[in-house]
Design a protein around this motif. Structure first.
Motif, PDB file in Angstrom:
ATOM      1  N   TYR A   1       0.854  -1.186   0.000  1.00 51.51           N
ATOM      2  CA  TYR A   1       0.000   0.000   0.000  1.00 51.51           C
ATOM      3  C   TYR A   1       0.893   1.240   0.000  1.00 51.51           C
ATOM      4  N   PHE A   2       0.994   1.867  -1.158  1.00 52.56           N
ATOM      5  CA  PHE A   2       1.912   2.989  -1.338  1.00 52.56           C
ATOM      6  C   PHE A   2       1.189   4.324  -1.171  1.00 52.56           C
ATOM      7  N   LYS A   3       1.774   5.228  -0.370  1.00 52.75           N
ATOM      8  CA  LYS A   3       1.329   6.615  -0.307  1.00 52.75           C
ATOM      9  C   LYS A   3       2.294   7.438  -1.139  1.00 52.75           C
TER      10      LYS A   3
ATOM     11  N   GLU B   1      -6.881   7.386  -3.421  1.00 53.66           N
ATOM     12  CA  GLU B   1      -6.730   8.827  -3.233  1.00 53.66           C
ATOM     13  C   GLU B   1      -5.355   9.182  -2.698  1.00 53.66           C
ATOM     14  N   GLU B   2      -4.683   8.218  -2.071  1.00 54.77           N
ATOM     15  CA  GLU B   2      -3.360   8.476  -1.498  1.00 54.77           C
ATOM     16  C   GLU B   2      -2.224   7.952  -2.347  1.00 54.77           C
ATOM     17  N   GLY B   3      -2.523   7.026  -3.262  1.00 57.02           N
ATOM     18  CA  GLY B   3      -1.443   6.451  -4.063  1.00 57.02           C
ATOM     19  C   GLY B   3      -1.867   5.209  -4.806  1.00 57.02           C
ATOM     20  N   VAL B   4      -1.200   4.088  -4.505  1.00 54.55           N
ATOM     21  CA  VAL B   4      -1.421   2.857  -5.266  1.00 54.55           C
ATOM     22  C   VAL B   4      -1.401   1.654  -4.325  1.00 54.55           C
TER      23      VAL B   4
ATOM     24  N   ILE C   1       7.492   8.749  -1.367  1.00 55.99           N
ATOM     25  CA  ILE C   1       6.696   7.521  -1.419  1.00 55.99           C
ATOM     26  C   ILE C   1       7.008   6.671  -0.198  1.00 55.99           C
ATOM     27  N   SER C   2       5.956   6.324   0.546  1.00 54.51           N
ATOM     28  CA  SER C   2       6.081   5.399   1.664  1.00 54.51           C
ATOM     29  C   SER C   2       5.128   4.234   1.435  1.00 54.51           C
ATOM     30  N   TYR C   3       5.336   3.142   2.161  1.00 53.02           N
ATOM     31  CA  TYR C   3       4.461   1.990   1.938  1.00 53.02           C
ATOM     32  C   TYR C   3       4.411   1.086   3.163  1.00 53.02           C
TER      33      TYR C   3
END
Length: 279
Positions: free
Chosen positions: A10-12, A39-42, A69-71
């Motif tokens: 879950y990437f932001k 809405e936050e990323g991928v 990018i954090s995850y």
């Protein structure tokens, strides 16, 4: 669906674009097979059997100073993919004339209805660039035109071109997953005149088109405009998207080097889709 065990990442992502599109493309290269844009990323998914502990080491964008990018990740069993798509993929309606929807959505009363399997986020119509390219195609005379969809993604623009009377149509993408997904979506829409290829502009040798569609990114467009122009018939139209309003001048100047006259453009949330005609 088999009982495969999946890992979910879950990437932001900040800023969301174009980082999310680049991230999806890179993850697809190392074995991730399904993506949902949030809405936050991928959110990205890979089977446990295809996963290894160093899988993200070669994802270049994760080390880019341009994006933050954090995850997080977790192990998941027996994902219901249709349920995932239904939660995260809503049908698109462009100018009350064209819909882009998944098979599980109700069929709307519109002139052009495109059905795709939304296993990836770019090319679904949700992104501003695809939406605007659809707008361009809705306003063009495509009857009996030879069309190239370069960087076809899900193939939605090639599919709309055929529905509006174009043939033959070539759909090209460098990504193997996009190539396969375009083939799948061509079947969903019962298209008869689209040929799909995996590759880049090197495939365009000795080809001629009346309309060239390229929804990629600024750097690739600048690199390949020369090749697009070489494939076009006199009076042919070139549609370009995948860049910001600030890049319009540099894109237009490059087009002018190859006798491509600027016609007009559409803006949507600072993204541009521009039209050019070969002198």
């Amino acid at each position: 669906m088999s009982n495969s065990i999946y890992l979910g990442y879950y990437f932001k992502v900040n800023p969301l674009q174009p980082a999310s599109e680049i991230l999806i493309a890179e993850l697809g290269e190392v074995g991730f097979e399904s993506f949902v844009e949030t809405e936050e990323g991928v959110n990205a998914y890979i089977t446990k059997k295809d996963w290894h502990k160093d899988i993200l080491d070669d994802i270049y964008i994760l080390n880019s100073e341009e994006f933050t990018i954090s995850y997080s990740s977790e192990e998941i069993e027996q994902i219901n993919w249709n349920q995932e798509w239904e939660k995260n993929f809503s049908p698109i309606l462009v100018d009350n004339r064209c819909s882009v929807r998944a098979p599980f959505h109700e069929q709307p009363q519109v002139q052009y209805d495109i059905v795709i399997t939304p296993k990836m986020s770019f090319g679904t119509g949700h992104h501003e660039t695809t939406y605007m390219m659809i707008q361009h195609l809705l306003d063009m005379d495509l009857q009996d035109k030879k069309v190239l969809d370069m960087g076809c993604g899900t193939g939605v623009l090639a599919i709309l071109s055929e529905i509006r009377g174009a043939h033959p149509i070539d759909a090209i993408d460098i990504d193997h997953w996009c190539y396969l997904n375009t083939l799948e979506n061509i079947m969903h829409n019962q298209c008869q005149h689209i040929t799909t290829f995996q590759g880049d502009v090197s495939l365009l040798s000795n080809k001629k088109y009346d309309v060239v569609i390229a929804n990629i990114n600024r750097n690739i467009l600048l690199q390949d405009i020369k090749s697009y122009a070489a494939t076009m018939s006199k009076g042919g139209q070139l549609l370009l998207s995948g860049f910001y309003f600030e890049d319009l001048d540099i894109i237009t100047k490059e087009c002018e080097h190859y006798k491509l006259n600027y016609e007009h453009h559409i803006v949507r949330n600072n993204w541009i889709a521009a039209s050019y005609t070969l002198k």
